[in-house]
Design an enzyme around this catalytic site. Structure first.
Site, PDB file in Angstrom:
ATOM      1  N   ARG A 130       0.846  -1.187   0.000  1.00  0.00           N
ATOM      2  CA  ARG A 130       0.000   0.000   0.000  1.00  0.00           C
ATOM      3  C   ARG A 130       0.884   1.240   0.000  1.00  0.00           C
ATOM      4  O   ARG A 130       2.105   1.144   0.066  1.00  0.00           O
ATOM      5  CB  ARG A 130      -0.916   0.015   1.228  1.00  0.00           C
ATOM      6  N   GLY A 131       0.229   2.406  -0.081  1.00  0.00           N
ATOM      7  CA  GLY A 131       0.954   3.664  -0.122  1.00  0.00           C
ATOM      8  C   GLY A 131       1.161   4.100  -1.559  1.00  0.00           C
ATOM      9  O   GLY A 131       1.644   3.341  -2.398  1.00  0.00           O
ATOM     10  N   ALA A 132       0.780   5.348  -1.864  1.00  0.00           N
ATOM     11  CA  ALA A 132       0.720   5.803  -3.249  1.00  0.00           C
ATOM     12  C   ALA A 132       1.999   5.557  -4.057  1.00  0.00           C
ATOM     13  O   ALA A 132       1.948   4.925  -5.115  1.00  0.00           O
ATOM     14  CB  ALA A 132       0.326   7.286  -3.283  1.00  0.00           C
ATOM     15  N   ASP A 189      -2.701  10.515  -1.888  1.00  0.00           N
ATOM     16  CA  ASP A 189      -2.935   9.453  -2.865  1.00  0.00           C
ATOM     17  C   ASP A 189      -3.313  10.015  -4.227  1.00  0.00           C
ATOM     18  O   ASP A 189      -3.128   9.339  -5.235  1.00  0.00           O
ATOM     19  CB  ASP A 189      -4.033   8.521  -2.363  1.00  0.00           C
ATOM     20  N   ASN A 194      -6.358  11.978   0.638  1.00  0.00           N
ATOM     21  CA  ASN A 194      -5.454  11.206   1.497  1.00  0.00           C
ATOM     22  C   ASN A 194      -6.299  10.363   2.437  1.00  0.00           C
ATOM     23  O   ASN A 194      -7.532  10.476   2.466  1.00  0.00           O
ATOM     24  CB  ASN A 194      -4.518  12.141   2.269  1.00  0.00           C
ATOM     25  N   LYS A 195      -5.636   9.528   3.209  1.00  0.00           N
ATOM     26  CA  LYS A 195      -6.333   8.634   4.126  1.00  0.00           C
ATOM     27  C   LYS A 195      -7.392   9.387   4.931  1.00  0.00           C
ATOM     28  O   LYS A 195      -7.127  10.482   5.452  1.00  0.00           O
ATOM     29  CB  LYS A 195      -5.318   7.986   5.068  1.00  0.00           C
ATOM     30  N   GLN A 226      -3.096   2.142  10.441  1.00  0.00           N
ATOM     31  CA  GLN A 226      -1.783   2.215   9.792  1.00  0.00           C
ATOM     32  C   GLN A 226      -0.804   3.082  10.560  1.00  0.00           C
ATOM     33  O   GLN A 226       0.402   2.887  10.478  1.00  0.00           O
ATOM     34  CB  GLN A 226      -1.927   2.737   8.363  1.00  0.00           C
TER      35      GLN A 226
END
Length: 380
Positions: A64-66, A253, A263-264, A212
């Site tokens: 995960r993570g852009a 993201d 974003n999250k 996270q």
């Protein structure tokens, strides 16, 4: 398919965690991922032998993570090509695995374009597969280099905004080496401040519902011997009110053409709190996160995730009972609202830090100019 390889991480992983790597064992090339859903309890690796396994790893947030999603997507195309699978089909599945994170589609397109060009030029599937792998490796290197440059630009901005030093930084979700070919985005800035003796405290939002921040950012902060404190997301307001936050650093993201930042989920409330308390709200992301084809925040597709992520909690090595494989914390049948992201409008963003420099104030024109400069650098 993907296999779990539960090799112990003790004494094997340095602070810079190899979250993703390409390997070529005798049985054929594979993409090896650190399964982030198992952290921090254990370090377990997933071995992906085809694009379908990687799609599942992406959807389950094992990877995960852009920025890292872009790298993973490129390697996924290469994996399909090298192993002789249908590349067009693999590219489409990979690009659609997470709709909000634009980097994923960018990485897939880059490797896919390299494959198509080499195939058209040579007619040799082997050379086309090699071209796709070369593109993925180049993107991996570039992401690591971009991470280092973002850290430098971000630290300079912090020093400019907070000349007294002793930075107390609040962050949300996870933006370190677990999301990057290098040391990350927003976390890399905080890490640079720590190494230079200018970080007084890293405040870590737990980041519900999948934690996270608690599971991953705290894990990375501890490994880097940073002074950090974990807080529940709904405690951030009291922290601002107490005057304990000097700056907010988050990743992204997708950044729309007007500077709206996806974003999250939970990032937007922090931006509102930061504005009210006159605290800089800084977004750190590579240029590849900017999407000129998305005009504004309302045009960003926000991924809706399963409700059981809210109605249940999961933890490695804990017996499960719920429909989603977790421990129920709400009555059976409870409906849950679970957007993976929220969108912060540009007027609440103090600055966007990229590898090509800082944009402040955040405007459509400034972002377009930065992206144009980035394209010129890439071409030259």
């Amino acid at each position: 398919m993907a296999d779990q390889d539960a090799r112990s991480g003790e004494g094997r992983r340095p602070t810079g965690i190899p979250v993703l790597r390409w390997e070529e064992p005798p049985e054929g090339p594979v993409l090896v991922l650190l399964d982030q859903t198992r952290l921090p309890a254990e370090e377990v690796e997933l071995v992906c032998t085809d694009a379908a396994a990687l799609v599942e790893a992406i959807r389950s947030l094992a990877v995960r993570g852009a920025p890292l999603l872009g790298v993973a997507g490129a390697y996924g195309v290469a994996l399909a090509a090298v192993r002789g699978f249908e590349v067009e089909e693999a590219a489409a599945a990979l690009a659609g695995a997470r709709p909000t994170a634009v980097n994923l589609a960018v990485g897939v397109r880059r490797a896919h374009a390299a494959h198509r060009e080499a195939l058209a030029r040579t007619g040799d599937p082997g050379q086309a597969a090699a071209a796709a792998l070369s593109a993925a490796r180049a993107l991996h290197r570039e992401d690591a280099e971009a991470s280092a440059r973002m850290a430098g630009h971000g630290l300079a901005l912090l020093d400019e905004l907070l000349p007294a030093g002793g930075h107390r930084v609040l962050t949300h979700c996870n933006t370190g080496s677990l999301v990057s070919g290098g040391e990350g985005t927003a976390f890399a800035v905080a890490l640079a401040a720590h190494r230079s003796g200018r970080l007084r405290r890293l405040w870590v939002d737990e980041t519900r519902p999948l934690l996270q921040g608690a599971r991953l950012t705290a894990y990375e902060a501890a490994r880097n011997d940073m002074a950090y404190t974990l807080l529940t997301d709904n405690a951030a307001g009291s922290l601002f009110a107490a005057g304990e936050v000097d700056a907010v650093l988050i990743g992204a993201d997708r950044i729309a053409a007007d500077g709206s930042v996806a974003n999250k989920v939970g990032s937007y409330p922090l931006a509102v709190l930061a504005r009210y308390h006159h605290v800089p709200f800084i977004v750190v992301a590579p240029v590849t996160t900017m999407d000129a084809d998305t005009p504004d925040g309302a045009s960003i597709e926000v991924e809706q995730r399963p409700g059981y992520e809210v109605t249940e909690v999961t933890a490695p090595q804990v017996p499960v009972a719920g429909a989603g494989g977790g421990i129920p914390v709400a009555p059976l049948g409870t409906q849950a609202y679970n957007p993976a992201f929220d969108v912060t409008p540009p007027e609440l963003v103090t600055a966007i830090v990229t590898e090509e420099g800082v944009v402040s104030p955040v405007t459509n024109e400034a972002l377009a100019a930065l992206c144009a400069r980035s394209r010129q650098v890439t071409i030259s």
